[in-house]
Design an enzyme around this catalytic site. Sequence first.
Site, mmCIF file in Angstrom:
data_model
loop_
_atom_site.group_PDB
_atom_site.id
_atom_site.type_symbol
_atom_site.label_atom_id
_atom_site.label_comp_id
_atom_site.label_asym_id
_atom_site.label_seq_id
_atom_site.Cartn_x
_atom_site.Cartn_y
_atom_site.Cartn_z
ATOM 1 N N ASP A 27 7.914 -2.629 -0.967
ATOM 2 C CA ASP A 27 7.898 -2.564 -2.431
ATOM 3 C C ASP A 27 9.213 -1.987 -2.898
ATOM 4 O O ASP A 27 9.981 -1.410 -2.117
ATOM 5 C CB ASP A 27 6.724 -1.697 -2.910
ATOM 6 N N SER A 28 9.464 -2.106 -4.196
ATOM 7 C CA SER A 28 10.673 -1.543 -4.802
ATOM 8 C C SER A 28 10.585 -0.023 -4.879
ATOM 9 O O SER A 28 11.368 0.595 -5.583
ATOM 10 C CB SER A 28 10.841 -2.113 -6.214
ATOM 11 N N TYR B 229 12.937 -2.874 -9.487
ATOM 12 C CA TYR B 229 13.435 -4.241 -9.346
ATOM 13 C C TYR B 229 13.342 -4.994 -10.674
ATOM 14 O O TYR B 229 14.075 -5.948 -10.900
ATOM 15 C CB TYR B 229 12.601 -5.015 -8.311
ATOM 16 N N GLY B 230 12.412 -4.591 -11.514
ATOM 17 C CA GLY B 230 12.119 -5.325 -12.744
ATOM 18 C C GLY B 230 13.277 -5.501 -13.701
ATOM 19 O O GLY B 230 13.276 -6.412 -14.524
ATOM 20 N N CYS C 46 4.993 -6.050 -4.318
ATOM 21 C CA CYS C 46 5.793 -5.870 -5.526
ATOM 22 C C CYS C 46 5.682 -7.149 -6.341
ATOM 23 O O CYS C 46 6.023 -8.231 -5.845
ATOM 24 C CB CYS C 46 7.251 -5.608 -5.138
ATOM 25 N N ASN C 47 5.179 -7.041 -7.550
ATOM 26 C CA ASN C 47 5.021 -8.220 -8.401
ATOM 27 C C ASN C 47 6.352 -8.902 -8.685
ATOM 28 O O ASN C 47 6.461 -10.131 -8.649
ATOM 29 C CB ASN C 47 4.370 -7.835 -9.730
ATOM 30 N N THR C 48 7.369 -8.108 -8.988
ATOM 31 C CA THR C 48 8.681 -8.667 -9.335
ATOM 32 C C THR C 48 9.280 -9.414 -8.152
ATOM 33 O O THR C 48 9.818 -10.515 -8.306
ATOM 34 C CB THR C 48 9.636 -7.559 -9.806
ATOM 35 N N GLU D 59 7.961 6.992 -9.800
ATOM 36 C CA GLU D 59 8.798 7.280 -8.635
ATOM 37 C C GLU D 59 9.084 8.781 -8.508
ATOM 38 O O GLU D 59 9.249 9.293 -7.406
ATOM 39 C CB GLU D 59 10.126 6.512 -8.719
ATOM 40 N N CYS E 234 2.147 -4.715 -12.060
ATOM 41 C CA CYS E 234 3.152 -4.021 -11.244
ATOM 42 C C CYS E 234 2.385 -3.142 -10.276
ATOM 43 O O CYS E 234 1.438 -2.454 -10.679
ATOM 44 C CB CYS E 234 4.075 -3.179 -12.123
ATOM 45 N N HIS F 111 3.074 -0.432 -8.999
ATOM 46 C CA HIS F 111 3.151 0.992 -9.339
ATOM 47 C C HIS F 111 2.029 1.398 -10.312
ATOM 48 O O HIS F 111 1.600 2.546 -10.325
ATOM 49 C CB HIS F 111 4.493 1.315 -10.023
#
Length: 263
Positions: free
Chosen positions: A11-12, A43-44, A74-76, A152, A184, A186
């Site tokens: 993931d980001s 990443y978005g 990670c969706n992005t 984060e 997302c 997160h």
Amino acid sequence: MKKTAPIGIFDSGVGGTSIWKEIHQLLPNENTIYLADSANAPYGNRSEAEIVSLSIKNTEKLISLGCKIIVVACNTATTNAVDILRKNYEVPIIGIEPAIKPAALQTQSKSIGILATKGTLSSALFHKTSEAFTKDISVIEIVGEGLVPLIEKGALESQELKELLTNYTAPMLAANIDYLVLGCSHYPYLIPNLKKILPPTVTIIDSGEAVAKQTKKTLEKIELLSEENKQPSLQFYTNTEIDTLTFLLKAYSKNISIQQKEF
């Protein structure tokens, strides 16, 4: 490839641990390796080329560590890079998309909200999925600007986070949504706060359980589901400090390894 080879997840940053938890719950005997690319989060806000490059970097790292399957948590990264990853690598790749379909099929008010990153909402894959299932439905898309950096940092109880969520959900409530899709990985960490803001008539859904089920289904299909019944190796690597990962995974602290590593 051995059945005991690990499941690789990236993931980001730390958000994909929400996906890891679902996978570990469903497949408790599987070894896992998780990469938190927090140095490049979020990443978005990056270009498609950057997202693809980072996704390739993470995938190749997990392949080098011997992973039998890779989950893009990670969706992005999924919406921008999963097709490229599947074309370039033989290892099975599992992606994650916003749960638009179940929300669209179940909504009674014919109005749903989607909270996601700019990178996900602007991607071709997101638009393709959205158009396929939301023809007669009002969809309120909101970019969750600033949420990922706060998660984060582990600032889940900060006033700044609560104010952002109040602002982002206001137009959704005004539109009478009855489903809120978290786009997302997160964002599941925001659910306790969201439940305080949203009325009980709004159902919050994310993609974690569906991703875990798809991972299991794929491993069964390729006959690589682990059959060992012992304490698995659960490794987490981050390219920044380990504090937030340690905080989010404290319930698993006795069984996991968290290390800072360049990748």
